[in-house]
Design a protein around this motif. Sequence first.
Motif, PDB file in Angstrom:
ATOM      1  N   ALA A 192       0.814  -1.214   0.000  1.00 31.69           N
ATOM      2  CA  ALA A 192       0.000   0.000   0.000  1.00 31.69           C
ATOM      3  C   ALA A 192       0.850   1.267   0.000  1.00 31.69           C
ATOM      4  CB  ALA A 192      -0.938  -0.004   1.211  1.00 31.69           C
ATOM      5  N   LEU A 193       1.858   1.301   0.865  1.00 32.26           N
ATOM      6  CA  LEU A 193       2.671   2.517   0.995  1.00 32.26           C
ATOM      7  C   LEU A 193       3.909   2.480   0.111  1.00 32.26           C
ATOM      8  CD1 LEU A 193       2.642   3.409   4.805  1.00 32.26           C
ATOM      9  CD2 LEU A 193       1.142   4.193   2.992  1.00 32.26           C
ATOM     10  N   GLY A 194       4.701   1.405   0.249  1.00 29.42           N
ATOM     11  CA  GLY A 194       5.985   1.370  -0.434  1.00 29.42           C
ATOM     12  C   GLY A 194       5.889   1.239  -1.935  1.00 29.42           C
ATOM     13  N   TRP A 195       4.815   0.601  -2.433  1.00 32.59           N
ATOM     14  CA  TRP A 195       4.689   0.385  -3.874  1.00 32.59           C
ATOM     15  C   TRP A 195       3.596   1.260  -4.486  1.00 32.59           C
ATOM     16  CZ3 TRP A 195       6.653  -0.359  -8.246  1.00 32.59           C
ATOM     17  CH2 TRP A 195       5.980  -0.932  -9.328  1.00 32.59           C
ATOM     18  N   LEU A 196       2.331   1.055  -4.081  1.00 31.51           N
ATOM     19  CA  LEU A 196       1.228   1.739  -4.748  1.00 31.51           C
ATOM     20  C   LEU A 196       1.272   3.245  -4.539  1.00 31.51           C
ATOM     21  CD1 LEU A 196      -1.375   1.737  -6.359  1.00 31.51           C
ATOM     22  CD2 LEU A 196      -2.624   1.165  -4.268  1.00 31.51           C
ATOM     23  N   LEU A 197       1.253   3.694  -3.283  1.00 32.68           N
ATOM     24  CA  LEU A 197       1.222   5.132  -3.015  1.00 32.68           C
ATOM     25  C   LEU A 197       2.511   5.805  -3.486  1.00 32.68           C
ATOM     26  CD1 LEU A 197      -0.168   7.593  -1.868  1.00 32.68           C
ATOM     27  CD2 LEU A 197       0.666   6.969   0.406  1.00 32.68           C
ATOM     28  N   MET A 198       3.658   5.148  -3.277  1.00 35.10           N
ATOM     29  CA  MET A 198       4.929   5.743  -3.704  1.00 35.10           C
ATOM     30  C   MET A 198       4.962   5.920  -5.212  1.00 35.10           C
ATOM     31  SD  MET A 198       7.868   6.810  -2.376  1.00 35.10           S
ATOM     32  CE  MET A 198       8.234   5.875  -0.876  1.00 35.10           C
ATOM     33  N   LEU A 199       4.518   4.902  -5.947  1.00 35.15           N
ATOM     34  CA  LEU A 199       4.570   4.984  -7.409  1.00 35.15           C
ATOM     35  C   LEU A 199       3.572   6.005  -7.941  1.00 35.15           C
ATOM     36  CD1 LEU A 199       5.784   3.925 -10.011  1.00 35.15           C
ATOM     37  CD2 LEU A 199       4.053   2.128 -10.024  1.00 35.15           C
ATOM     38  N   VAL A 200       2.338   5.999  -7.422  1.00 38.41           N
ATOM     39  CA  VAL A 200       1.341   6.958  -7.896  1.00 38.41           C
ATOM     40  C   VAL A 200       1.793   8.385  -7.609  1.00 38.41           C
ATOM     41  CG1 VAL A 200      -1.019   7.791  -7.568  1.00 38.41           C
ATOM     42  CG2 VAL A 200      -0.580   5.338  -7.749  1.00 38.41           C
ATOM     43  N   ALA A 201       2.369   8.611  -6.432  1.00 37.82           N
ATOM     44  CA  ALA A 201       2.854   9.950  -6.101  1.00 37.82           C
ATOM     45  C   ALA A 201       3.979  10.373  -7.046  1.00 37.82           C
ATOM     46  CB  ALA A 201       3.335   9.991  -4.653  1.00 37.82           C
ATOM     47  N   GLY A 202       4.894   9.448  -7.325  1.00 39.58           N
ATOM     48  CA  GLY A 202       5.984   9.779  -8.229  1.00 39.58           C
ATOM     49  C   GLY A 202       5.496  10.077  -9.633  1.00 39.58           C
ATOM     50  N   VAL A 224      10.817  16.043  -0.034  1.00 40.94           N
ATOM     51  CA  VAL A 224      10.584  15.432   1.273  1.00 40.94           C
ATOM     52  C   VAL A 224       9.670  14.210   1.206  1.00 40.94           C
ATOM     53  CG1 VAL A 224       9.529  15.856   3.539  1.00 40.94           C
ATOM     54  CG2 VAL A 224      11.015  17.571   2.509  1.00 40.94           C
ATOM     55  N   PHE A 225       8.697  14.180   0.275  1.00 39.27           N
ATOM     56  CA  PHE A 225       7.632  13.191   0.393  1.00 39.27           C
ATOM     57  C   PHE A 225       8.133  11.761   0.276  1.00 39.27           C
ATOM     58  CE2 PHE A 225       4.215  10.530  -1.316  1.00 39.27           C
ATOM     59  CZ  PHE A 225       3.266  10.707  -0.318  1.00 39.27           C
ATOM     60  N   SER A 226       8.967  11.463  -0.701  1.00 41.27           N
ATOM     61  CA  SER A 226       9.406  10.077  -0.885  1.00 41.27           C
ATOM     62  C   SER A 226      10.132   9.525   0.339  1.00 41.27           C
ATOM     63  CB  SER A 226      10.292   9.960  -2.132  1.00 41.27           C
ATOM     64  OG  SER A 226       9.541  10.197  -3.295  1.00 41.27           O
ATOM     65  N   PRO A 227      11.144  10.218   0.878  1.00 36.34           N
ATOM     66  CA  PRO A 227      11.767   9.685   2.100  1.00 36.34           C
ATOM     67  C   PRO A 227      10.823   9.678   3.298  1.00 36.34           C
ATOM     68  CG  PRO A 227      12.716  11.818   1.510  1.00 36.34           C
ATOM     69  CD  PRO A 227      11.893  11.371   0.351  1.00 36.34           C
ATOM     70  N   ALA A 228       9.891  10.658   3.370  1.00 40.35           N
ATOM     71  CA  ALA A 228       8.934  10.668   4.482  1.00 40.35           C
ATOM     72  C   ALA A 228       7.989   9.475   4.393  1.00 40.35           C
ATOM     73  CB  ALA A 228       8.143  11.976   4.487  1.00 40.35           C
ATOM     74  N   LEU A 229       7.552   9.145   3.188  1.00 42.10           N
ATOM     75  CA  LEU A 229       6.670   7.991   3.012  1.00 42.10           C
ATOM     76  C   LEU A 229       7.419   6.695   3.307  1.00 42.10           C
ATOM     77  CD1 LEU A 229       3.917   6.915   2.205  1.00 42.10           C
ATOM     78  CD2 LEU A 229       4.639   7.007  -0.193  1.00 42.10           C
ATOM     79  N   ALA A 230       8.672   6.620   2.893  1.00 45.97           N
ATOM     80  CA  ALA A 230       9.483   5.442   3.214  1.00 45.97           C
ATOM     81  C   ALA A 230       9.660   5.309   4.725  1.00 45.97           C
ATOM     82  CB  ALA A 230      10.835   5.537   2.521  1.00 45.97           C
ATOM     83  N   LEU A 231       9.844   6.428   5.409  1.00 46.70           N
ATOM     84  CA  LEU A 231       9.973   6.395   6.867  1.00 46.70           C
ATOM     85  C   LEU A 231       8.678   5.941   7.520  1.00 46.70           C
ATOM     86  CD1 LEU A 231      11.596   6.987   9.424  1.00 46.70           C
ATOM     87  CD2 LEU A 231      10.825   9.378   9.268  1.00 46.70           C
ATOM     88  N   ALA A 232       7.535   6.419   6.991  1.00 43.17           N
ATOM     89  CA  ALA A 232       6.240   5.993   7.533  1.00 43.17           C
ATOM     90  C   ALA A 232       6.062   4.482   7.378  1.00 43.17           C
ATOM     91  CB  ALA A 232       5.110   6.737   6.814  1.00 43.17           C
ATOM     92  N   ALA A 233       6.457   3.943   6.219  1.00 42.51           N
ATOM     93  CA  ALA A 233       6.363   2.497   6.016  1.00 42.51           C
ATOM     94  C   ALA A 233       7.279   1.750   6.966  1.00 42.51           C
ATOM     95  CB  ALA A 233       6.705   2.156   4.567  1.00 42.51           C
ATOM     96  N   LEU A 234       8.478   2.280   7.197  1.00 42.51           N
ATOM     97  CA  LEU A 234       9.424   1.638   8.112  1.00 42.51           C
ATOM     98  C   LEU A 234       8.900   1.659   9.542  1.00 42.51           C
ATOM     99  CD1 LEU A 234      12.160   0.338   8.663  1.00 42.51           C
ATOM    100  CD2 LEU A 234      13.146   2.648   8.812  1.00 42.51           C
ATOM    101  N   LEU A 235       8.349   2.795   9.966  1.00 41.94           N
ATOM    102  CA  LEU A 235       7.784   2.872  11.317  1.00 41.94           C
ATOM    103  C   LEU A 235       6.615   1.903  11.477  1.00 41.94           C
ATOM    104  CD1 LEU A 235       7.832   6.749  11.903  1.00 41.94           C
ATOM    105  CD2 LEU A 235       9.328   5.030  12.954  1.00 41.94           C
ATOM    106  N   GLY A 236       5.793   1.799  10.443  1.00 36.35           N
ATOM    107  CA  GLY A 236       4.702   0.841  10.491  1.00 36.35           C
ATOM    108  C   GLY A 236       5.203  -0.583  10.605  1.00 36.35           C
TER     109      GLY A 236
END
Length: 428
Positions: A192-202, A224-236
């Motif tokens: 959901a975060l690392g693939w779908l949302l990251m790719l659609v945002a990019g 900021v968004f790509s590393p922030a989203l990656a961090l959110a996925a890592l925290l999850g």
Amino acid sequence: MQPVLAYDQAPPFTLPARFFLAMPVWLACSGLVCLAWGSQAEAGRFSPVVLALTHLLALGVLGNVMAGAVLQILAVVAGAGYRHPGRLGLAVFWPLQLGVGALAGAFLTGFSALLFRLALACLVWGLGLLALVLTRGLLNSPARDATSRALAFAAVGLLCTVLFGGTMAAVFGWALPLPMTGLLELHMLAAALGWLLMLVAGVAVTVVPMFMLTPAYPASFMRVFSPALALAALLGALAVVAGWPRLAALPAIGAAAGFALLTLGRLQASRRPADPARRFWLTGMLALLLAQLTLAVGLCLAEAAPLWALATGWLWLAGFGCAAAFGMLYKITPFLAWLHLKALHPPRGALPSMHGFIDASAQARGWQVYLFWLASGLLWCAWPATAPLLGMATLALAGVLGHAHGRALWRYYRLRQAFLAAPDYPPS
């Protein structure tokens, strides 16, 4: 920094086109599954029919669109050309199709170990190769724009999705003693975060301003968004490993809502307010916001959690993911057809405009059928007995999408043959 588009690096149109044409086929298959078994969703979001439909949408529909788009964008945006694009396309395409069919069949036939093994081999090959090609192309590319950075993070997300999903398939295929609950949470988080949302945002950073004439995304967001989203996925993921799966959803809610609100602001300022593709993206962003609401409600209401979780999954896949994918396809398919025909240097006046491949009325009709399909799915989440309605809506949407894009590709083929067969070709 906006990407510099290297159209001279674009692969043959057949590379992304085969993936785009496979999408309505799998959408039609999901409609047939709904008609045959959809009412069995009363067993919950982990019932075999729900799992089969989830993967038909995630891999058969979205997976094909995203694979075709990634292979195209990697070449044009990152300037990473392919030595053998035809071989590469087939090496990803056929394992992906076989894997989707085997995985859906495994769920619908009582968790067949043999089919899970087949699905594991095919999907690890197809999606793993896609992730490796994406990673290698970006490592060798000088591009440092927001889309290229998002693609790099998305490649990692795809690898994680394949790793966790493949491990679960191995559990079913060989009865391995591994914790399924934790693997499932990690798989969904990465997908959901690392693939779908990251790719659609990019993709949105390039596609939304380019095709819908919106203001560019803020430079701060793009950094900021790509590393922030990656961090959110890592925290999850850390929350899942620590045994707090409910906390894993909190970073996802913030990241997804932030992207949706920002994109809605861009779309509201579009200089093409009547563009049907803009309606797809608006619907997708609203569905993404609604998905965060249903996710939060599901976390708070433990007794009703299965219903809300099913609705959240539908809004993520069918609402956010499919709306963005369909809206993008209605622009990319005619644009690529026009671009490749223009490269043939046709006679003056012989090349139609982009609207000559898929006109605005066809796009608007697609959006209307899509809205009906989305609403039918939400009704099905609350009342599984309405599965026949969802099945018919799914078949109708597959027909509308398949007809529009198939007709565009057929016109491209006919024009290409006509240009090449002209007596004075190539022009002096």
